[in-house]
Design a protein around this motif. Structure first.
Motif, PDB file in Angstrom:
ATOM      1  N   SER A 203      32.917  38.207  39.666  1.00 37.20           N
ATOM      2  CA  SER A 203      34.108  39.046  39.868  1.00 37.20           C
ATOM      3  C   SER A 203      35.250  38.217  40.471  1.00 37.20           C
ATOM      4  CB  SER A 203      33.791  40.212  40.800  1.00 37.20           C
ATOM      5  OG  SER A 203      33.646  39.708  42.109  1.00 37.20           O
ATOM      6  N   GLN A 204      35.045  36.914  40.542  1.00 35.78           N
ATOM      7  CA  GLN A 204      36.053  35.982  41.088  1.00 35.78           C
ATOM      8  C   GLN A 204      36.504  36.389  42.499  1.00 35.78           C
ATOM      9  OE1 GLN A 204      38.483  33.738  38.148  1.00 35.78           O
ATOM     10  NE2 GLN A 204      38.332  35.549  36.895  1.00 35.78           N
ATOM     11  N   TYR A 205      35.539  36.868  43.286  1.00 37.62           N
ATOM     12  CA  TYR A 205      35.764  37.214  44.701  1.00 37.62           C
ATOM     13  C   TYR A 205      36.632  38.465  44.883  1.00 37.62           C
ATOM     14  CZ  TYR A 205      33.833  32.839  46.756  1.00 37.62           C
ATOM     15  OH  TYR A 205      33.024  31.812  47.184  1.00 37.62           O
ATOM     16  N   GLN A 206      36.639  39.370  43.921  1.00 37.95           N
ATOM     17  CA  GLN A 206      37.507  40.550  44.070  1.00 37.95           C
ATOM     18  C   GLN A 206      37.221  41.329  45.362  1.00 37.95           C
ATOM     19  OE1 GLN A 206      37.761  43.239  40.763  1.00 37.95           O
ATOM     20  NE2 GLN A 206      39.195  44.554  41.840  1.00 37.95           N
ATOM     21  N   SER A 207      35.934  41.637  45.601  1.00 35.24           N
ATOM     22  CA  SER A 207      35.660  42.464  46.785  1.00 35.24           C
ATOM     23  C   SER A 207      35.871  41.671  48.074  1.00 35.24           C
ATOM     24  CB  SER A 207      34.255  43.067  46.713  1.00 35.24           C
ATOM     25  OG  SER A 207      33.315  42.040  46.678  1.00 35.24           O
ATOM     26  N   ILE A 208      35.709  40.346  47.987  1.00 35.18           N
ATOM     27  CA  ILE A 208      35.970  39.517  49.174  1.00 35.18           C
ATOM     28  C   ILE A 208      37.474  39.534  49.472  1.00 35.18           C
ATOM     29  CG2 ILE A 208      35.911  37.132  50.053  1.00 35.18           C
ATOM     30  CD1 ILE A 208      33.162  36.879  48.599  1.00 35.18           C
ATOM     31  N   TYR A 209      38.278  39.436  48.411  1.00 32.80           N
ATOM     32  CA  TYR A 209      39.740  39.522  48.581  1.00 32.80           C
ATOM     33  C   TYR A 209      40.104  40.853  49.246  1.00 32.80           C
ATOM     34  CZ  TYR A 209      44.537  40.620  47.297  1.00 32.80           C
ATOM     35  OH  TYR A 209      45.844  41.021  47.349  1.00 32.80           O
ATOM     36  N   GLU A 210      39.511  41.926  48.735  1.00 31.72           N
ATOM     37  CA  GLU A 210      39.841  43.254  49.278  1.00 31.72           C
ATOM     38  C   GLU A 210      39.427  43.368  50.743  1.00 31.72           C
ATOM     39  OE1 GLU A 210      37.925  45.657  46.317  1.00 31.72           O
ATOM     40  OE2 GLU A 210      39.552  45.306  44.874  1.00 31.72           O
ATOM     41  N   ALA A 211      38.359  42.655  51.116  1.00 30.43           N
ATOM     42  CA  ALA A 211      37.850  42.778  52.494  1.00 30.43           C
ATOM     43  C   ALA A 211      38.625  41.928  53.510  1.00 30.43           C
ATOM     44  CB  ALA A 211      36.378  42.381  52.519  1.00 30.43           C
ATOM     45  N   VAL A 212      39.450  40.998  53.038  1.00 23.88           N
ATOM     46  CA  VAL A 212      40.181  40.134  53.997  1.00 23.88           C
ATOM     47  C   VAL A 212      41.116  41.012  54.842  1.00 23.88           C
ATOM     48  CG1 VAL A 212      41.941  38.319  54.210  1.00 23.88           C
ATOM     49  CG2 VAL A 212      40.061  38.045  52.575  1.00 23.88           C
ATOM     50  N   PRO A 213      40.930  41.010  56.171  1.00 24.82           N
ATOM     51  CA  PRO A 213      41.673  41.954  57.016  1.00 24.82           C
ATOM     52  C   PRO A 213      43.061  41.441  57.423  1.00 24.82           C
ATOM     53  CG  PRO A 213      40.081  40.773  58.343  1.00 24.82           C
ATOM     54  CD  PRO A 213      39.973  40.203  56.952  1.00 24.82           C
ATOM     55  N   LEU A 214      43.778  40.839  56.462  1.00 25.21           N
ATOM     56  CA  LEU A 214      45.129  40.351  56.741  1.00 25.21           C
ATOM     57  C   LEU A 214      46.052  40.924  55.673  1.00 25.21           C
ATOM     58  CD1 LEU A 214      44.171  36.604  57.394  1.00 25.21           C
ATOM     59  CD2 LEU A 214      44.991  38.220  59.126  1.00 25.21           C
ATOM     60  N   LYS A 215      47.278  41.283  56.107  1.00 26.08           N
ATOM     61  CA  LYS A 215      48.214  41.912  55.156  1.00 26.08           C
ATOM     62  C   LYS A 215      48.753  40.893  54.163  1.00 26.08           C
ATOM     63  CE  LYS A 215      50.058  45.755  57.788  1.00 26.08           C
ATOM     64  NZ  LYS A 215      50.501  45.536  59.160  1.00 26.08           N
ATOM     65  N   ASP A 216      49.039  39.700  54.677  1.00 29.71           N
ATOM     66  CA  ASP A 216      49.638  38.659  53.844  1.00 29.71           C
ATOM     67  C   ASP A 216      48.510  37.915  53.119  1.00 29.71           C
ATOM     68  OD1 ASP A 216      51.026  36.580  52.769  1.00 29.71           O
ATOM     69  OD2 ASP A 216      51.938  35.901  54.639  1.00 29.71           O
ATOM     70  N   LYS A 217      48.222  38.342  51.888  1.00 23.81           N
ATOM     71  CA  LYS A 217      47.121  37.700  51.167  1.00 23.81           C
ATOM     72  C   LYS A 217      47.399  37.701  49.680  1.00 23.81           C
ATOM     73  CE  LYS A 217      44.296  41.939  51.360  1.00 23.81           C
ATOM     74  NZ  LYS A 217      42.970  42.519  51.624  1.00 23.81           N
ATOM     75  N   LYS A 218      46.809  36.730  48.977  1.00 27.97           N
ATOM     76  CA  LYS A 218      46.922  36.755  47.522  1.00 27.97           C
ATOM     77  C   LYS A 218      45.642  36.249  46.880  1.00 27.97           C
ATOM     78  CE  LYS A 218      49.781  32.576  46.975  1.00 27.97           C
ATOM     79  NZ  LYS A 218      51.050  32.099  46.454  1.00 27.97           N
ATOM     80  N   TRP A 219      45.481  36.640  45.620  1.00 27.57           N
ATOM     81  CA  TRP A 219      44.238  36.380  44.889  1.00 27.57           C
ATOM     82  C   TRP A 219      44.593  35.684  43.585  1.00 27.57           C
ATOM     83  CZ3 TRP A 219      41.520  40.635  41.624  1.00 27.57           C
ATOM     84  CH2 TRP A 219      40.269  40.190  41.219  1.00 27.57           C
ATOM     85  N   ILE A 220      44.127  34.465  43.431  1.00 26.18           N
ATOM     86  CA  ILE A 220      44.473  33.675  42.244  1.00 26.18           C
ATOM     87  C   ILE A 220      43.190  33.474  41.424  1.00 26.18           C
ATOM     88  CG2 ILE A 220      45.434  31.469  41.440  1.00 26.18           C
ATOM     89  CD1 ILE A 220      46.410  31.528  44.624  1.00 26.18           C
ATOM     90  N   THR A 221      43.260  33.799  40.145  1.00 24.73           N
ATOM     91  CA  THR A 221      42.054  33.700  39.310  1.00 24.73           C
ATOM     92  C   THR A 221      42.322  32.810  38.094  1.00 24.73           C
ATOM     93  OG1 THR A 221      42.715  35.664  38.095  1.00 24.73           O
ATOM     94  CG2 THR A 221      41.248  36.009  39.963  1.00 24.73           C
ATOM     95  N   ASP A 222      41.247  32.482  37.412  1.00 19.65           N
ATOM     96  CA  ASP A 222      41.333  31.786  36.114  1.00 19.65           C
ATOM     97  C   ASP A 222      42.077  30.455  36.151  1.00 19.65           C
ATOM     98  OD1 ASP A 222      39.955  33.928  34.950  1.00 19.65           O
ATOM     99  OD2 ASP A 222      41.815  35.052  34.664  1.00 19.65           O
ATOM    100  N   ILE A 223      41.823  29.660  37.151  1.00 18.52           N
ATOM    101  CA  ILE A 223      42.384  28.300  37.184  1.00 18.52           C
ATOM    102  C   ILE A 223      41.365  27.390  36.496  1.00 18.52           C
ATOM    103  CG2 ILE A 223      43.178  26.402  38.667  1.00 18.52           C
ATOM    104  CD1 ILE A 223      44.808  28.896  39.055  1.00 18.52           C
ATOM    105  N   THR A 224      41.738  26.908  35.334  1.00 13.85           N
ATOM    106  CA  THR A 224      40.764  26.122  34.558  1.00 13.85           C
ATOM    107  C   THR A 224      40.740  24.676  35.012  1.00 13.85           C
ATOM    108  OG1 THR A 224      41.163  27.557  32.695  1.00 13.85           O
ATOM    109  CG2 THR A 224      40.115  25.457  32.201  1.00 13.85           C
ATOM    110  N   GLU A 225      39.517  24.152  35.140  1.00 12.68           N
ATOM    111  CA  GLU A 225      39.361  22.739  35.461  1.00 12.68           C
ATOM    112  C   GLU A 225      38.438  22.082  34.443  1.00 12.68           C
ATOM    113  OE1 GLU A 225      36.809  21.493  38.574  1.00 12.68           O
ATOM    114  OE2 GLU A 225      38.077  19.814  39.144  1.00 12.68           O
TER     115      GLU A 225
END
Ligand SMILES: C[S@@+](CC[C@H](N)C(=O)[O-])C[C@H]1O[C@@H](n2cnc3c(N)ncnc32)[C@H](O)[C@@H]1O
Length: 293
Positions: A203-225
């Protein structure tokens, strides 16, 4: 608990040799996020008037950064790249054998390693500019770790949580689809011995992103290496996955069979190229970034 695997010395050697780590693009993204949060604040101007410790390679700007902590640092693969950008870097891991390997293989003058748990870090309140965890937070007690991370972060301190999706794409001549299918099937078998981690990675850390208890946050997905790998590298990578070791402990014959079978299928597809082939393997990375305002 599945993470006992990381405490075994033999596994640390295997892990260090074969596992892939954070991508350079993710690292650049983290550093520029930290720069953005620190450079334009009164806090950073105060530092800049004193001694700037490091240079942001991309922008050529001095970064006023004091301490970065790499939590679940393993053998130090994502700890060392932080060293040029901070006055000091601390790698934390609850496994003696991972920490020993990190001290041997990823040492630098301003980097130290210590055995400690992610849920109880040996750090003062508001003392850290960056809390980084690469390929690790999915193993932690996330609620406890996140509140611990926020406790140790400075004002404007940043949090970076990153890893990659468990499925990979293998590219080689006209065999890309078949080779990718073989690897996907092997991963699907290994993931049966999972401890929730595949779910978080898929899930590319979706629920972990949602659980971060800070207002200023962003979630970046699909960075290909793109990583260059051989047949031996692909087989080694499977063995360096924590769940494979659990599989091996529970069913040694089944685990060895899976490896042998996967290797044989790769060899059958590649024919005489099997030993010499170098594949382009594509991994999809993701990153959660947050800042304590
Ligand atoms: C997959 S490895 C990632 C290592 C490293 N960050 C990297 O990018 O290669 C996960 C690491 O987290 C550590 N770990 C797992 N649970 C932990 C916890 N609760 N506290 C500290 N370390 C933990 C393991 O020992 C292991 O070294």
């Amino acid at each position: 608990m599945s993470t006992y695997v990381f405490k075994e010395k033999q596994f640390s050697s295997l892990y260090h040799k074969y596992i892939i780590s954070g991508s350079s693009e993710i690292m650049a993204m983290i550093l520029s996020y930290v720069a953005e949060k620190f450079l334009f604040t009164p806090y950073s101007i105060m530092y800049l008037k004193n001694e700037p410790y490091c240079k942001d390679i991309q922008k050529g700007l001095p970064l006023p950064l004091s301490l970065a902590v790499d939590v679940g640092c393993g053998t130090g693969k994502s700890t060392l790249p932080l060293a040029p950008h901070f006055k000091s870097v601390l790698g934390i891991d609850f496994s003696d054998s991972q920490i020993n390997m990190a001290r041997q293989c990823n040492a630098a003058e301003n980097v130290s390693y210590t055995v400690a748990s992610a849920e109880q870090m040996p750090l003062e309140d508001e003392s850290v500019d960056l809390v980084n965890a690469g390929f690790a937070v999915h193993f932690f007690d996330q609620d406890k770790f996140l509140s611990e991370a926020v406790r140790v972060m400075n004002k404007n301190g940043c949090l970076a949580l990153h890893a990659c999706h468990p499925s990979m794409q293998v590219e080689y001549k006209n065999l890309s689809q078949d080779l990718t299918q073989v690897m996907h099937e092997a991963m699907a078998n290994i993931s049966k011995f999972d401890c929730n981690s595949f779910e978080h990675l898929s899930s590319q850390y979706q629920s972990i992103y949602e659980a971060v208890p800070l207002k200023d946050k962003k979630w970046i997905t699909d960075i290909t290496e793109k990583v260059s790998m051989s047949t031996a590298g692909l087989i080694g990578l499977l063995q360096a996955i924590c769940c494979f070791q659990i599989f091996k402990d529970k069913d040694p014959n089944g685990a060895n069979e899976l490896l042998k079978n996967t290797e044989q299928r790769l060899h059958d597809l590649l024919g005489e190229d099997a030993e010499s082939a170098v594949f382009n393997v594509y991994f999809k990375h993701h990153c959660v970034l947050a800042c304590k305002s």
